[in-house]
Write an enzyme that holds these catalytic residues in place. Structure first.
Site, short mmCIF file in Angstrom:
data_model
loop_
_atom_site.label_atom_id
_atom_site.label_comp_id
_atom_site.label_asym_id
_atom_site.label_seq_id
_atom_site.Cartn_x
_atom_site.Cartn_y
_atom_site.Cartn_z
N TYR A 1 45.66 34.30 41.44
CA TYR A 1 46.38 33.60 42.51
C TYR A 1 47.38 32.59 41.94
O TYR A 1 48.18 32.02 42.69
CB TYR A 1 45.41 32.87 43.46
N LYS B 1 37.81 33.94 39.63
CA LYS B 1 37.56 35.36 39.31
C LYS B 1 38.33 35.77 38.07
O LYS B 1 39.43 35.25 37.84
CB LYS B 1 38.01 36.25 40.48
N HIS C 1 36.83 40.35 39.55
CA HIS C 1 37.73 40.50 40.70
C HIS C 1 37.73 41.94 41.25
O HIS C 1 37.67 42.15 42.46
CB HIS C 1 39.14 40.07 40.30
N ASP D 1 37.87 29.13 47.41
CA ASP D 1 37.89 30.42 46.72
C ASP D 1 39.27 30.66 46.11
O ASP D 1 40.24 30.86 46.84
CB ASP D 1 37.57 31.54 47.72
P1 NDP Z 1 42.79 36.22 56.00
O1 NDP Z 1 42.14 37.34 56.72
O2 NDP Z 1 42.02 34.98 55.74
O3 NDP Z 1 44.11 35.88 56.83
C1 NDP Z 1 45.02 34.93 56.41
C2 NDP Z 1 46.25 35.00 57.32
O4 NDP Z 1 45.89 34.67 58.65
C3 NDP Z 1 47.33 34.06 56.90
O5 NDP Z 1 48.56 34.68 57.17
C4 NDP Z 1 47.13 32.86 57.80
O6 NDP Z 1 48.38 32.21 58.02
C5 NDP Z 1 46.61 33.50 59.07
N1 NDP Z 1 45.64 32.66 59.80
C6 NDP Z 1 44.61 31.94 59.31
N2 NDP Z 1 43.93 31.34 60.29
C7 NDP Z 1 44.53 31.68 61.45
C8 NDP Z 1 44.31 31.36 62.81
N3 NDP Z 1 43.29 30.58 63.16
N4 NDP Z 1 45.13 31.90 63.74
C9 NDP Z 1 46.17 32.69 63.38
N5 NDP Z 1 46.44 33.04 62.10
C10 NDP Z 1 45.63 32.52 61.15
O7 NDP Z 1 43.41 36.82 54.66
P2 NDP Z 1 43.27 36.63 53.10
O8 NDP Z 1 43.70 37.92 52.51
O9 NDP Z 1 43.96 35.43 52.64
O10 NDP Z 1 41.70 36.48 52.83
C11 NDP Z 1 41.02 35.25 52.76
C12 NDP Z 1 40.65 34.89 51.32
O11 NDP Z 1 39.83 35.90 50.74
C13 NDP Z 1 41.85 34.83 50.37
O12 NDP Z 1 42.66 33.71 50.56
C14 NDP Z 1 41.15 34.90 49.05
O13 NDP Z 1 40.57 33.65 48.71
C15 NDP Z 1 40.08 35.95 49.34
N6 NDP Z 1 40.53 37.31 48.97
C16 NDP Z 1 39.86 37.95 47.95
C17 NDP Z 1 40.22 39.21 47.55
C18 NDP Z 1 39.47 39.86 46.44
O14 NDP Z 1 39.92 40.91 45.95
N7 NDP Z 1 38.34 39.34 46.02
C19 NDP Z 1 41.36 39.91 48.15
C20 NDP Z 1 41.98 39.18 49.23
C21 NDP Z 1 41.56 37.95 49.62
P3 NDP Z 1 48.67 30.66 57.71
O15 NDP Z 1 48.28 30.38 56.30
O16 NDP Z 1 50.15 30.55 57.93
O17 NDP Z 1 47.87 29.88 58.70
#
Ligand code: NDP
Length: 275
Positions: free
Chosen positions: A54, A79, A112, A49
């Site tokens: 991004y 998006k 988006h 995604d």
């Molecule tokens: P998430 O809820 O997926 O959380 C990501 C965070 O959690 C990062 O800091 C990551 O750190 C950490 N993390 C991931 N796995 C673990 C684990 N197993 N244990 C501990 N920490 C963990 O947040 P996002 O906001 O990134 O949402 C996911 C995806 O959704 C986005 O990447 C994007 O593709 C989409 N999105 C879409 C939006 C929209 O408007 N349509 C808005 C926001 C997000 P690290 O990388 O250091 O592991």
């Protein structure tokens, strides 16, 4: 319900979308996103995604191109960003995304955010791209029920997906029920609330019982709720951890306990107050 990492969910137009994928928001373009996508594909993920916003479509595309996995076995979502919304802007944004991703089609293209006064024109462009077979499925993101109703009144193709913020602190029950009724698949962004849920005692207690982390409990809850989920991580260890959620089953009572954590609290912006 999906039973394996590569299992798919049938969307309302018959297209099969993996029920689990990798999100890459706030992942730097170049090596960082390349390694994350490459690592995820190696670990068996088949859905990525991204978004023009991004600024990492190039790295995503390169990793996919270099991968041992065939393009047609990978599901790519992108998006259209807010400043390119409208009919012509969307058509142009789509071409730019294809070029960056080094592909000649997308699996899923989303609006988006519901930019007021523009999203219905944006949707007309999405419909054209879909009818011209440039994209296998089209959908929306951050749409509330009232946005969806407005879209329905002015469109001919139903969105296949609504991708919204969704996690145990924001369970979106009204929207989820509405989407089920209309045949729109819900997809969770920020499923881990960007890390803010991982100390939640209820999730950790449940996790202990199954020898799983709080993150795994949340992702399992998504799966059992039939919500597609796309947790973001750039580390190989967590790429594996997040996908290791197919060997346990939350009881009905545990599902309810997690659902009861809801407090309508967001990590991101409420679409109604988005400027
Ligand atoms: P998430 O809820 O997926 O959380 C990501 C965070 O959690 C990062 O800091 C990551 O750190 C950490 N993390 C991931 N796995 C673990 C684990 N197993 N244990 C501990 N920490 C963990 O947040 P996002 O906001 O990134 O949402 C996911 C995806 O959704 C986005 O990447 C994007 O593709 C989409 N999105 C879409 C939006 C929209 O408007 N349509 C808005 C926001 C997000 P690290 O990388 O250091 O592991």
């Amino acid at each position: 319900m999906i039973k394996h990492l590569q299992d798919t969910v049938k969307l309302n137009n018959g297209v099969e979308m993996p029920g689990f994928g990798l999100g890459v928001y706030k992942v730097d373009d170049g090596d960082v996103v390349y390694q994350a996508v490459d690592g995820a594909l190696e670990a068996g993920y088949r859905s990525i995604d991204t978004a023009s916003y991004y600024f990492n479509e190039k790295g995503v595309g390169q990793a996919i191109k270099d991968s041992r996995v065939a393009r047609e076995d990978i599901f790519i979502t992108s998006k259209v960003w807010n400043d390119q919304q409208g009919y012509e802007g969307t058509l142009q944004a789509f071409e730019e995304s294809l070029e960056n991703l080094q592909t000649d089609y997308l699996d899923l293209y989303l609006i988006h955010w519901p930019v007021k006064d523009k999203f219905t024109d944006t949707w007309r462009a999405m419909e054209k791209l879909y009818k011209d077979e440039r994209v296998r499925a089209i959908g929306v993101s951050n749409f509330h029920v009232h946005h969806l109703k407005k879209l329905f009144a002015e469109s001919t193709v139903m969105p296949a997906i609504d991708q919204v913020e969704y996690h145990p602190h924001l369970t979106q029950e009204e929207l989820h029920d509405f989407c089920k009724l209309e045949g729109i698949q819900l997809e969770a962004w920020s499923p881990l609330k960007r890390g803010q849920l991982l100390d939640e005692p209820v999730l950790n207690e449940i996790g202990q019982k199954y020898n799983k982390t709080a993150a795994q409990v949340i992702l399992r809850w998504d799966i059992q709720n039939e919500v597609i989920t796309i947790p973001k991580t750039i580390t190989d260890k967590r790429i594996a951890e997040n996908a290791d959620v197919f060997d346990f089953f939350l009881t009905e009572n545990e599902m309810k306990q997690i659902q009861a954590l809801n407090k309508n609290d967001r990590a991101g912006t409420n679409p109604d107050s988005y400027d």
